[in-house]
Motif scaffolding. Structure first.
Motif, PDB file in Angstrom:
ATOM      1  N   SER A 168       6.892 -14.408  31.076  1.00 32.95           N
ATOM      2  CA  SER A 168       6.748 -13.588  29.878  1.00 32.95           C
ATOM      3  C   SER A 168       7.819 -13.926  28.847  1.00 32.95           C
ATOM      4  N   LYS A 169       9.018 -14.204  29.307  1.00 31.82           N
ATOM      5  CA  LYS A 169      10.101 -14.577  28.392  1.00 31.82           C
ATOM      6  C   LYS A 169       9.870 -15.961  27.788  1.00 31.82           C
ATOM      7  N   LEU A 170       9.379 -16.884  28.607  1.00 28.82           N
ATOM      8  CA  LEU A 170       9.104 -18.224  28.097  1.00 28.82           C
ATOM      9  C   LEU A 170       7.979 -18.182  27.068  1.00 28.82           C
ATOM     10  N   MET A 171       6.991 -17.335  27.284  1.00 34.03           N
ATOM     11  CA  MET A 171       5.920 -17.181  26.300  1.00 34.03           C
ATOM     12  C   MET A 171       6.473 -16.742  24.949  1.00 34.03           C
ATOM     13  N   VAL A 172       7.402 -15.791  24.974  1.00 41.49           N
ATOM     14  CA  VAL A 172       7.992 -15.325  23.718  1.00 41.49           C
ATOM     15  C   VAL A 172       8.801 -16.429  23.061  1.00 41.49           C
ATOM     16  N   GLU A 173       9.513 -17.224  23.852  1.00 40.97           N
ATOM     17  CA  GLU A 173      10.247 -18.351  23.262  1.00 40.97           C
ATOM     18  C   GLU A 173       9.298 -19.268  22.496  1.00 40.97           C
ATOM     19  N   GLN A 174       8.133 -19.531  23.067  1.00 38.15           N
ATOM     20  CA  GLN A 174       7.173 -20.398  22.363  1.00 38.15           C
ATOM     21  C   GLN A 174       6.632 -19.707  21.118  1.00 38.15           C
ATOM     22  N   VAL A 175       6.402 -18.404  21.211  1.00 42.52           N
ATOM     23  CA  VAL A 175       5.974 -17.643  20.033  1.00 42.52           C
ATOM     24  C   VAL A 175       6.995 -17.792  18.908  1.00 42.52           C
ATOM     25  N   LEU A 176       8.266 -17.706  19.232  1.00 44.73           N
ATOM     26  CA  LEU A 176       9.307 -17.811  18.208  1.00 44.73           C
ATOM     27  C   LEU A 176       9.292 -19.189  17.553  1.00 44.73           C
ATOM     28  N   ARG A 177       9.076 -20.228  18.336  1.00 46.69           N
ATOM     29  CA  ARG A 177       8.973 -21.575  17.745  1.00 46.69           C
ATOM     30  C   ARG A 177       7.773 -21.653  16.792  1.00 46.69           C
ATOM     31  N   ASP A 178       6.638 -21.127  17.255  1.00 50.64           N
ATOM     32  CA  ASP A 178       5.424 -21.194  16.437  1.00 50.64           C
ATOM     33  C   ASP A 178       5.536 -20.334  15.181  1.00 50.64           C
ATOM     34  N   PHE A 179       6.129 -19.150  15.305  1.00 49.15           N
ATOM     35  CA  PHE A 179       6.290 -18.265  14.150  1.00 49.15           C
ATOM     36  C   PHE A 179       7.299 -18.842  13.160  1.00 49.15           C
ATOM     37  N   GLU A 184       7.689 -22.071  12.565  1.00 50.16           N
ATOM     38  CA  GLU A 184       6.993 -23.122  11.832  1.00 50.16           C
ATOM     39  C   GLU A 184       5.943 -22.559  10.878  1.00 50.16           C
ATOM     40  N   ALA A 185       5.221 -21.525  11.316  1.00 43.62           N
ATOM     41  CA  ALA A 185       4.110 -21.004  10.513  1.00 43.62           C
ATOM     42  C   ALA A 185       4.547 -20.007   9.448  1.00 43.62           C
ATOM     43  N   TYR A 186       5.517 -19.148   9.788  1.00 44.02           N
ATOM     44  CA  TYR A 186       5.853 -18.027   8.906  1.00 44.02           C
ATOM     45  C   TYR A 186       7.290 -18.044   8.406  1.00 44.02           C
ATOM     46  N   GLY A 187       8.079 -19.011   8.868  1.00 41.89           N
ATOM     47  CA  GLY A 187       9.464 -19.071   8.424  1.00 41.89           C
ATOM     48  C   GLY A 187      10.397 -18.106   9.132  1.00 41.89           C
ATOM     49  N   LEU A 188       9.952 -17.507  10.247  1.00 41.78           N
ATOM     50  CA  LEU A 188      10.837 -16.624  11.015  1.00 41.78           C
ATOM     51  C   LEU A 188      12.018 -17.433  11.546  1.00 41.78           C
ATOM     52  N   GLN A 189      13.219 -16.928  11.324  1.00 43.08           N
ATOM     53  CA  GLN A 189      14.422 -17.570  11.848  1.00 43.08           C
ATOM     54  C   GLN A 189      14.927 -16.747  13.029  1.00 43.08           C
ATOM     55  N   SER A 190      15.119 -17.407  14.157  1.00 44.81           N
ATOM     56  CA  SER A 190      15.474 -16.683  15.370  1.00 44.81           C
ATOM     57  C   SER A 190      16.484 -17.442  16.206  1.00 44.81           C
ATOM     58  N   VAL A 191      17.241 -16.687  16.976  1.00 46.18           N
ATOM     59  CA  VAL A 191      18.130 -17.241  17.997  1.00 46.18           C
ATOM     60  C   VAL A 191      17.796 -16.539  19.301  1.00 46.18           C
ATOM     61  N   LYS A 201      18.492 -23.615  10.147  1.00 46.08           N
ATOM     62  CA  LYS A 201      17.774 -24.424   9.170  1.00 46.08           C
ATOM     63  C   LYS A 201      16.262 -24.247   9.297  1.00 46.08           C
ATOM     64  N   HIS A 202      15.577 -24.439   8.186  1.00 51.76           N
ATOM     65  CA  HIS A 202      14.132 -24.248   8.145  1.00 51.76           C
ATOM     66  C   HIS A 202      13.388 -25.287   8.972  1.00 51.76           C
ATOM     67  N   ASP A 203      13.986 -26.452   9.178  1.00 54.45           N
ATOM     68  CA  ASP A 203      13.305 -27.472   9.978  1.00 54.45           C
ATOM     69  C   ASP A 203      13.520 -27.255  11.476  1.00 54.45           C
ATOM     70  N   ARG A 204      14.387 -26.300  11.846  1.00 56.96           N
ATOM     71  CA  ARG A 204      14.581 -25.928  13.250  1.00 56.96           C
ATOM     72  C   ARG A 204      14.867 -24.427  13.294  1.00 56.96           C
ATOM     73  N   PRO A 205      13.835 -23.618  12.992  1.00 51.20           N
ATOM     74  CA  PRO A 205      14.064 -22.186  12.776  1.00 51.20           C
ATOM     75  C   PRO A 205      14.272 -21.371  14.037  1.00 51.20           C
ATOM     76  N   ALA A 206      13.977 -21.928  15.220  1.00 52.43           N
ATOM     77  CA  ALA A 206      14.172 -21.206  16.478  1.00 52.43           C
ATOM     78  C   ALA A 206      15.181 -21.968  17.333  1.00 52.43           C
ATOM     79  N   GLU A 207      16.313 -21.324  17.601  1.00 52.54           N
ATOM     80  CA  GLU A 207      17.372 -21.950  18.401  1.00 52.54           C
ATOM     81  C   GLU A 207      17.529 -21.177  19.709  1.00 52.54           C
ATOM     82  N   PHE A 208      17.942 -21.888  20.773  1.00 50.21           N
ATOM     83  CA  PHE A 208      18.095 -21.270  22.085  1.00 50.21           C
ATOM     84  C   PHE A 208      19.401 -21.734  22.724  1.00 50.21           C
ATOM     85  N   TYR A 209      20.114 -20.782  23.305  1.00 49.24           N
ATOM     86  CA  TYR A 209      21.410 -21.062  23.906  1.00 49.24           C
ATOM     87  C   TYR A 209      21.548 -20.327  25.239  1.00 49.24           C
ATOM     88  N   ASN A 210      22.176 -20.996  26.211  1.00 47.90           N
ATOM     89  CA  ASN A 210      22.573 -20.333  27.443  1.00 47.90           C
ATOM     90  C   ASN A 210      23.794 -19.461  27.208  1.00 47.90           C
TER      91      ASN A 210
END
Length: 351
Positions: free
Chosen positions: A145-156, A158-165, A254-263
């Motif tokens: 379920s968490k991995l699904m949301v990570e993919q949603v954040l990447r897709d959102f 790219e599509a909507y400009g959502l910036q997330s960490v 940055k807009h070209d990498r709007p979803a970032e992930f960190y341990n």
């Protein structure tokens, strides 16, 4: 600069500590929580809107008439075993609920998001310590379920400009050093509070031989036979969220990498028996336990590599030793025994 931040799940363990961290920085905090596993008295005077992520109309009520600079999301269900027997609950809350939250954000023009993810997205470790480029093959519905949301954040992004960490936690532990917030799960499944609860039981007159503490597996390929985990203090987690929020609000994402992930990890591994011995040293109470079979899917060692968070966010774990983590948890449990509430009350509770 003071910002207005919505903390979803802010009445829970990590969320309530985050409320304190944001308030300490001078931000205005609003909490949205359904209180199914959180506590209204844990939000330290922040405005509390009671609502459920699965109910879009309740999210609309929260967003109506106010503008947020950023949203932090802590409202996932997080019991691995429960996710196996009730996957529908986990996909509804963790995935559908997050989609509802992101839809409300889009509708109200909020484009910055900090997401609590998990090392459970990695699954069985292929190498240790685990870095962000490790393959992600979760082995339970919670991790999926968490991995699904990570993919949603990447897709959102790219599509909507959502910036997330997204921040992938290892084992959250400890309590606020000043005793303003603590850990109150019902039921409790985290190792450190379970061991300390046993110490408290014995300290208050319980029979040591009647221990209910169980160690699941003593035959792992580790130095003492018990599994090894990476424990990260909750205040260190919150400091990472502050840095993530600062990165988003400053425009560094940055807009070209709007979803970032960190341990988020300590980088040190401690075995179950290490934890028990440390709890004995901190409490001064001998702690007995019963050996039990391994749980299915328990890896021998889970330790994280958080060097990317250090490089990009400027973050490192300040609570590097296990005894300091345990001490903060023991201070809280000694003052507020399990089942009791904190002294603080919610400032405002809305239906």
């Amino acid at each position: 600069m003071k910002k207005k931040i919505l903390v979803v799940g802010g009445a829970g363990y990590i969320g309530s500590h985050m409320v304190l961290a944001l308030q300490d920085e001078g931000h205005e905090v609003v909490v949205f929580d359904n209180l199914s596993r959180g506590h209204a008295d844990a939000v330290n005077g922040a405005r509390l809107v009671v609502g459920d992520l699965r109910a879009p109309q309740e999210l609309a009520h929260c967003f109506a008439g106010q503008s947020f600079d950023l949203v932090m999301h802590f409202a996932a269900l997080a019991y691995v075993g429960e996710s196996v027997v009730q996957p529908d609950l986990y996909y509804q809350n963790n995935v559908l609920g997050t989609l509802n939250l992101l839809a409300a954000m889009r509708q109200h023009g909020v484009g910055k998001f900090v997401f609590s993810s998990t090392c459970a997205t990695y699954g069985e470790p292929e190498s240790v310590p685990i870095a962000e480029d490790h393959s992600q093959n979760p082995i339970n519905p919670y991790g999926r379920s968490k991995l699904m949301v990570e993919q949603v954040l990447r897709d959102f992004g790219e599509a909507y400009g959502l910036q997330s960490v997204g921040l992938r936690y290892f084992n959250a532990a400890g309590c606020d050093r000043e005793g303003r917030a603590g850990e109150r799960h019902e039921p409790e499944t985290h190792l450190i509070p379970l061991v300390l609860a046993e110490a408290l039981r014995v300290k208050t007159g319980g029979n040591p031989a009647a221990t209910m503490l169980e160690v699941y597996g003593t035959d792992f390929d580790t130095p003492d036979g018990s599994c090894v985990r990476d424990y990260i203090h909750v205040s260190d987690l919150c400091r990472a969220h502050l840095l993530a929020a600062e990165r988003l609000l400053s425009g560094a994402v940055k807009h070209d990498r709007p979803a970032e992930f960190y341990n988020l990890a300590n980088g040190n591994g401690f075995s179950v028996l290490d934890v028990i011995r440390t709890c004995e040293a901190v409490t001064g109470v001998p702690i007995r336990y019963r050996s039990a079979r391994r749980r299915v899917g328990d890896p021998a060692v889970l330790v994280g590599d958080a060097s990317l968070a250090g490089k990009i966010l400027g973050w490192n774990a300040q609570y590097g030793d296990l005894s300091s983590i345990v001490q903060t948890a023991w201070d809280w449990m000694s003052r507020v025994p399990v089942g009791q509430t904190n002294e603080g009350q919610a400032h405002e509770v809305e239906p």
